[in-house]
Motif scaffolding. Sequence first.
Motif, PDB file in Angstrom:
ATOM      1  N   ILE A 136       0.776  -1.060   0.022  1.00  0.00           N
ATOM      2  CA  ILE A 136       0.084  -0.012   0.053  1.00  0.00           C
ATOM      3  C   ILE A 136       0.588   1.212  -0.076  1.00  0.00           C
ATOM      4  CG2 ILE A 136      -1.775   1.157   1.294  1.00  0.00           C
ATOM      5  CD1 ILE A 136      -2.806  -1.337   0.508  1.00  0.00           C
ATOM      6  N   GLU A 137       0.584   2.292  -0.845  1.00  0.00           N
ATOM      7  CA  GLU A 137       0.937   3.467  -0.873  1.00  0.00           C
ATOM      8  C   GLU A 137       0.173   4.465  -0.794  1.00  0.00           C
ATOM      9  OE1 GLU A 137       4.436   4.580  -0.043  1.00  0.00           O
ATOM     10  OE2 GLU A 137       5.268   4.740  -2.099  1.00  0.00           O
ATOM     11  N   ARG A 138      -0.067   5.353   0.408  1.00  0.00           N
ATOM     12  CA  ARG A 138      -1.073   6.313   0.720  1.00  0.00           C
ATOM     13  C   ARG A 138      -0.410   7.645   0.091  1.00  0.00           C
ATOM     14  NH1 ARG A 138      -2.662   3.330   4.370  1.00  0.00           N
ATOM     15  NH2 ARG A 138      -4.940   2.939   4.196  1.00  0.00           N
ATOM     16  N   PHE A 139      -0.890   8.431  -0.812  1.00  0.00           N
ATOM     17  CA  PHE A 139      -0.338   9.823  -1.019  1.00  0.00           C
ATOM     18  C   PHE A 139      -1.007  10.665  -0.237  1.00  0.00           C
ATOM     19  CE2 PHE A 139       0.493   9.118  -5.892  1.00  0.00           C
ATOM     20  CZ  PHE A 139       1.272   8.268  -5.882  1.00  0.00           C
TER      21      PHE A 139
ATOM     22  N   PRO B  63       0.892  16.194   4.526  1.00  0.00           N
ATOM     23  CA  PRO B  63       1.173  16.372   5.859  1.00  0.00           C
ATOM     24  C   PRO B  63       0.094  17.647   6.305  1.00  0.00           C
ATOM     25  CG  PRO B  63       3.054  17.036   4.777  1.00  0.00           C
ATOM     26  CD  PRO B  63       2.074  16.415   3.745  1.00  0.00           C
ATOM     27  N   ALA B  64      -0.452  18.452   5.533  1.00  0.00           N
ATOM     28  CA  ALA B  64      -1.197  19.600   6.076  1.00  0.00           C
ATOM     29  C   ALA B  64      -2.619  18.947   6.448  1.00  0.00           C
ATOM     30  CB  ALA B  64      -1.375  20.252   4.690  1.00  0.00           C
TER      31      ALA B  64
HETATM   32  C1  FAD Z   1       4.631   8.547  -0.729  1.00  0.00           C
HETATM   33  C2  FAD Z   1       3.892   9.378  -1.431  1.00  0.00           C
HETATM   34  C3  FAD Z   1       4.037   9.526  -2.635  1.00  0.00           C
HETATM   35  C4  FAD Z   1       3.152  10.595  -3.317  1.00  0.00           C
HETATM   36  N1  FAD Z   1       3.305  10.619  -4.669  1.00  0.00           N
HETATM   37  C5  FAD Z   1       2.514  11.713  -5.486  1.00  0.00           C
HETATM   38  C6  FAD Z   1       2.672  11.785  -6.641  1.00  0.00           C
HETATM   39  O1  FAD Z   1       3.294  10.832  -7.431  1.00  0.00           O
HETATM   40  N2  FAD Z   1       1.648  12.772  -7.210  1.00  0.00           N
HETATM   41  C7  FAD Z   1       1.153  13.784  -6.667  1.00  0.00           C
HETATM   42  O2  FAD Z   1       0.405  14.542  -7.175  1.00  0.00           O
HETATM   43  N3  FAD Z   1       1.242  13.710  -5.265  1.00  0.00           N
HETATM   44  C8  FAD Z   1       1.897  12.886  -4.867  1.00  0.00           C
HETATM   45  N4  FAD Z   1       1.946  12.849  -3.348  1.00  0.00           N
HETATM   46  C9  FAD Z   1       1.000  13.620  -2.681  1.00  0.00           C
HETATM   47  C10 FAD Z   1       1.576  14.768  -2.232  1.00  0.00           C
HETATM   48  O3  FAD Z   1       2.782  14.986  -1.893  1.00  0.00           O
HETATM   49  C11 FAD Z   1       0.828  16.074  -2.086  1.00  0.00           C
HETATM   50  O4  FAD Z   1       0.220  15.665  -0.673  1.00  0.00           O
HETATM   51  C12 FAD Z   1      -0.009  16.545  -3.162  1.00  0.00           C
HETATM   52  O5  FAD Z   1       0.513  16.814  -4.245  1.00  0.00           O
HETATM   53  C13 FAD Z   1      -1.151  17.502  -2.781  1.00  0.00           C
HETATM   54  O6  FAD Z   1      -0.687  18.870  -2.828  1.00  0.00           O
HETATM   55  P1  FAD Z   1      -1.422  20.216  -2.990  1.00  0.00           P
HETATM   56  O7  FAD Z   1      -0.574  21.493  -2.956  1.00  0.00           O
HETATM   57  O8  FAD Z   1      -2.448  19.859  -4.267  1.00  0.00           O
HETATM   58  O9  FAD Z   1      -2.497  20.143  -1.733  1.00  0.00           O
HETATM   59  P2  FAD Z   1      -3.892  20.345  -1.646  1.00  0.00           P
HETATM   60  O10 FAD Z   1      -4.442  18.804  -1.561  1.00  0.00           O
HETATM   61  O11 FAD Z   1      -4.377  21.460  -2.184  1.00  0.00           O
HETATM   62  O12 FAD Z   1      -3.450  20.841  -0.201  1.00  0.00           O
HETATM   63  C14 FAD Z   1      -4.279  21.550   0.455  1.00  0.00           C
HETATM   64  C15 FAD Z   1      -3.554  22.456   1.535  1.00  0.00           C
HETATM   65  O13 FAD Z   1      -2.434  21.622   2.065  1.00  0.00           O
HETATM   66  C16 FAD Z   1      -1.176  22.222   1.722  1.00  0.00           C
HETATM   67  N5  FAD Z   1      -0.095  21.198   1.620  1.00  0.00           N
HETATM   68  C17 FAD Z   1      -0.204  19.893   0.910  1.00  0.00           C
HETATM   69  N6  FAD Z   1       0.796  19.203   0.934  1.00  0.00           N
HETATM   70  C18 FAD Z   1       1.798  19.961   1.911  1.00  0.00           C
HETATM   71  C19 FAD Z   1       3.113  19.635   2.352  1.00  0.00           C
HETATM   72  N7  FAD Z   1       3.491  18.467   2.001  1.00  0.00           N
HETATM   73  N8  FAD Z   1       3.618  20.517   3.022  1.00  0.00           N
HETATM   74  C20 FAD Z   1       2.923  21.655   3.539  1.00  0.00           C
HETATM   75  N9  FAD Z   1       1.792  22.023   3.166  1.00  0.00           N
HETATM   76  C21 FAD Z   1       1.092  21.128   2.461  1.00  0.00           C
HETATM   77  C22 FAD Z   1      -1.356  23.190   0.512  1.00  0.00           C
HETATM   78  O14 FAD Z   1      -0.324  24.059   0.559  1.00  0.00           O
HETATM   79  C23 FAD Z   1      -2.539  23.549   0.597  1.00  0.00           C
HETATM   80  O15 FAD Z   1      -2.579  24.791   1.451  1.00  0.00           O
HETATM   81  C24 FAD Z   1       2.361  11.732  -2.618  1.00  0.00           C
HETATM   82  C25 FAD Z   1       2.306  11.531  -1.361  1.00  0.00           C
HETATM   83  C26 FAD Z   1       3.258  10.281  -0.587  1.00  0.00           C
HETATM   84  C27 FAD Z   1       3.243  10.605   0.838  1.00  0.00           C
END
Ligand code: FAD
Length: 233
Positions: free
Chosen positions: A226-229, A232-233
């Motif tokens: 399982i890999e959950r995307f 952390p927000a």
């Molecule tokens: C192991 C793993 C693999 C992943 N692989 C992918 C991938 O291949 N493609 C993909 O699109 N996503 C992937 N993700 C998810 C990605 O890391 C982000 O969470 C996702 O892109 C959401 O970003 P957003 O800016 O659209 O946030 P939104 O869903 O719009 O988030 C809402 C709010 O949260 C804030 N936020 C979101 N993430 C963070 C953060 N890391 N730090 C601080 N604030 C944050 C945003 O700035 C925004 O204000 C993965 C996550 C994990 C754990």
Amino acid sequence: MSGGYEVAYLKRDQCGSDIVTFRFERPDGYSFKAGQWFTLRLETSQGEESHTFSHSTAPSDDCLELTTRMSPSAYKQALYALEPGTVVHINGPGGRLSVAEDVTRVAFLAGGVGITPIRSILRDAVARGRHFDDALLLYGDRDASCVPFLAEFEAMSDIGVRVVVVYEHPTPEWPGESGFITADLVRRHLDASDGRQIFVTGPPVMVSAIENVLDQLEVDASRRHIERFTSPA
Ligand SMILES: Cc1cc2nc3c(=O)[nH]c(=O)nc-3n(C[C@H](O)[C@H](O)[C@H](O)COP(=O)(O)OP(=O)(O)OC[C@H]3O[C@@H](n4cnc5c(N)ncnc54)[C@H](O)[C@@H]3O)c2cc1C
């Protein structure tokens, strides 16, 4: 996680209505395994943020790519605004998602951008001449406007890849599967009791729904990857 690197952003490609692939140079000394992820640090309008992305390329590719669904978040806007040549900081690789070398029957249940590590794994399989007895890809997304890499997966039948697309909102003419990935839908395409390894990747809500499906199909934990995307927000 392994280490930090400064890399140049190269280009972006639209590969779905709101799905974009971003390409970066591959730094010297950076190696990863298919299915692993990296983090990308960007300066956004709200300060510095690092997000995690699975590699959507294979380890043998000469560049690094991430593929993401665009959103109005400050981070995604900063990503989209990158100019070719801009140097950014990545950290990686990390993660343990991988298909063991002796596995020949496998199923990938991916939703939306959850397809990225699967693309890395299957591209790697092609590059290394790997062959599966059966590698079912159950690929669920909103509609036909947002299924990145579909043609590439459909061209992998010679290595044993079988693609079933599931549209949540299909057109009336769509002859295939629609709605969500349910236990009945999975049963139509595979015998979940055949002992195969099952990979589930995507947004947390979709992954939780599919874990319920795997419970119904009595797939034990040792066969689940399982890999959950998560964000952390
Ligand atoms: C192991 C793993 C693999 C992943 N692989 C992918 C991938 O291949 N493609 C993909 O699109 N996503 C992937 N993700 C998810 C990605 O890391 C982000 O969470 C996702 O892109 C959401 O970003 P957003 O800016 O659209 O946030 P939104 O869903 O719009 O988030 C809402 C709010 O949260 C804030 N936020 C979101 N993430 C963070 C953060 N890391 N730090 C601080 N604030 C944050 C945003 O700035 C925004 O204000 C993965 C996550 C994990 C754990």
